[in-house]
Design an enzyme around this catalytic site. Structure first.
Site, mmCIF file in Angstrom:
data_model
loop_
_atom_site.group_PDB
_atom_site.id
_atom_site.type_symbol
_atom_site.label_atom_id
_atom_site.label_comp_id
_atom_site.label_asym_id
_atom_site.label_seq_id
_atom_site.Cartn_x
_atom_site.Cartn_y
_atom_site.Cartn_z
ATOM 1 N N VAL A 37 0.698 -1.060 0.101
ATOM 2 C CA VAL A 37 -0.003 0.097 0.049
ATOM 3 C C VAL A 37 0.919 1.346 -0.054
ATOM 4 C CG1 VAL A 37 -1.900 1.161 1.031
ATOM 5 C CG2 VAL A 37 -1.915 -1.293 1.273
ATOM 6 N N ASP A 75 7.098 -2.357 -14.073
ATOM 7 C CA ASP A 75 5.837 -3.216 -14.010
ATOM 8 C C ASP A 75 4.745 -3.370 -15.130
ATOM 9 O OD1 ASP A 75 7.308 -3.683 -11.426
ATOM 10 O OD2 ASP A 75 6.263 -2.413 -10.206
ATOM 11 N N LYS A 97 5.256 -4.326 -6.625
ATOM 12 C CA LYS A 97 5.615 -4.851 -8.038
ATOM 13 C C LYS A 97 4.797 -6.011 -8.547
ATOM 14 C CE LYS A 97 10.444 -3.540 -7.231
ATOM 15 N NZ LYS A 97 10.602 -2.239 -8.035
HETATM 16 P P1 ADP Z 1 11.960 0.543 -13.977
HETATM 17 O O1 ADP Z 1 10.291 1.228 -13.602
HETATM 18 O O2 ADP Z 1 11.782 -0.503 -13.383
HETATM 19 O O3 ADP Z 1 12.801 1.683 -13.205
HETATM 20 P P2 ADP Z 1 12.409 1.609 -16.623
HETATM 21 O O4 ADP Z 1 12.584 2.817 -15.781
HETATM 22 O O5 ADP Z 1 13.439 0.869 -17.200
HETATM 23 O O6 ADP Z 1 11.878 0.346 -15.492
HETATM 24 O O7 ADP Z 1 11.310 1.462 -17.449
HETATM 25 C C1 ADP Z 1 10.449 0.491 -17.933
HETATM 26 C C2 ADP Z 1 10.056 0.836 -19.596
HETATM 27 O O8 ADP Z 1 9.421 2.031 -19.538
HETATM 28 C C3 ADP Z 1 11.275 1.164 -20.382
HETATM 29 O O9 ADP Z 1 11.996 0.250 -21.094
HETATM 30 C C4 ADP Z 1 10.680 2.142 -21.336
HETATM 31 O O10 ADP Z 1 10.115 1.155 -22.704
HETATM 32 C C5 ADP Z 1 9.439 2.834 -20.640
HETATM 33 N N1 ADP Z 1 9.661 4.002 -20.346
HETATM 34 C C6 ADP Z 1 10.244 4.393 -19.119
HETATM 35 N N2 ADP Z 1 10.429 5.688 -18.695
HETATM 36 C C7 ADP Z 1 9.894 6.116 -19.851
HETATM 37 C C8 ADP Z 1 9.712 7.471 -20.642
HETATM 38 N N3 ADP Z 1 10.322 8.568 -19.792
HETATM 39 N N4 ADP Z 1 9.367 7.676 -21.623
HETATM 40 C C9 ADP Z 1 9.093 6.687 -22.506
HETATM 41 N N5 ADP Z 1 9.070 5.497 -22.016
HETATM 42 C C10 ADP Z 1 9.557 5.222 -20.771
#
Ligand code: ADP
Length: 303
Positions: free
Chosen positions: A11, A252, A39
């Site tokens: 939560v 996620d 997650k």
């Molecule tokens: P986490 O939430 O585990 O840190 P990431 O930051 O790598 O994961 O984000 C997962 C996926 O979400 C990326 O591979 C991308 O495809 C998408 N994503 C994340 N941030 C952005 C953004 N600012 N703009 C567009 N796509 C995004």
């Protein structure tokens, strides 16, 4: 059921404030919100919102948050028969403090999630055997994760392991038993001890894991997109350009959508492209699960 998520629920207790109290001090904060997170739950909800047939194996606490968590999962279409109560424990909670620069300070109390044990997998065994895919993360005890991987192998069920949050002691032999290993760049850095600041470094770090016997490695790189490595093959997917508002839970969203499409089509590259767009759509709204589009709004986003 086609997809089972064996994992956490939390939560989110979000306080919006620019100043945190010192020891002994009491301060007033301007705003507060509660959100459903964790997650495991996030990934289950993303897959279900896309139209997946999803069940969760998870533990809630013996407290007032539990009914809300279960009701939320059910509302999103997730089967909660195996979301059970851990007597005498609190639910997993995440007190989060957000300032007006959108900087987050987050505490995680795993609570009931630490009580998800191998016996809970045994209790859900019949339902799990009917699934095509099991998704795992690391917000539950490692022994349960390892047990789930062995269970899946024994029953020929595919496994996605998302090694988040990163645990440096993760046994890579277990990761090798999974069909897909999906870290983000930070998790890749912690697991390999190698730098990941450029694409070349990410590939080198990825190769160091593949050499140890991983089948499919998918690394998410935030706004830099994602990369799938398998054997000598490297497949790069650019992020979908959007005006990001809140990137929490993007990974996620990506994994939940990818899992749904993997089961539906078996086409890994196409599933990554769609998951990338799905995660991009999710970062255009505030929060985690509440920012995940359903199949219909996702279609509108794509058009
Ligand atoms: P986490 O939430 O585990 O840190 P990431 O930051 O790598 O994961 O984000 C997962 C996926 O979400 C990326 O591979 C991308 O495809 C998408 N994503 C994340 N941030 C952005 C953004 N600012 N703009 C567009 N796509 C995004």
């Amino acid at each position: 059921m086609t997809i089972a998520v064996i994992g956490s629920n939390m939560v989110d207790l979000i306080t919006y404030t620019n100043s945190l109290p010192k020891a002994g001090e009491t301060l007033e904060a301007p705003d507060f919100a509660i959100g459903c997170g964790g997650k495991g739950a996030n990934q289950a909800v993303a897959a279900a919102k896309m139209g997946g047939n999803v069940m969760m194996v998870s533990k809630v606490g013996d407290d007032l948050f539990a009914p809300n968590t279960v009701a939320n999962l059910q509302q999103q279409g997730v089967d909660t028969r195996f979301v059970t109560t851990a007597p005498g424990t609190s639910s997993g909670v995440a007190p989060i403090f957000v300032d007006d620069q959108s900087q987050n300070r987050i505490l995680i109390i795993k609570g009931a999630n630490q009580q998800l044990k191998p016996a809970d997998i045994d209790d859900a065994a019949e339902a799990l055997k009917a699934c095509q895919l099991i998704i795992l993360q690391l917000e539950i005890p490692l022994e349960t994760v390892y047990y789930a991987i062995d269970f899946a192998r024994q029953h020929q069920i595919n496994v996605i392991l998302n090694p988040a949050p990163a645990v440096a002691t993760l046994d890579i032999d277990y990761a090798c038993k999974c069909d897909f290993f999906m870290p983000n760049e930070t998790e890749l850095e912690i697991l390999t001890g190698l730098p990941v600041s450029s694409d070349e470094e990410v590939i080198l770090a990825g190769q160091s894991l593949l050499k140890r016997g991983l089948k499919n490695l998918i690394i998410t790189l935030g706004s830099r997109g994602s990369v799938w490595m398998s054997g000598d093959e490297i497949h790069r997917v650019d992020a979908t350009p959007v005006q990001a508002v809140d990137t929490s839970g993007a990974g996620d969203a990506f994994i939940g959508c990818f899992a749904y499409l993997l089961v539906e089509t078996g086409d890994v590259a196409a599933a990554m492209t769609q998951a990338s767009a799905y995660a991009a759509c999710s970062v255009t709204g505030r929060g985690t699960q509440r920012a995940y589009p359903d199949a219909e709004s996702f279609q509108r986003f794509l058009n």
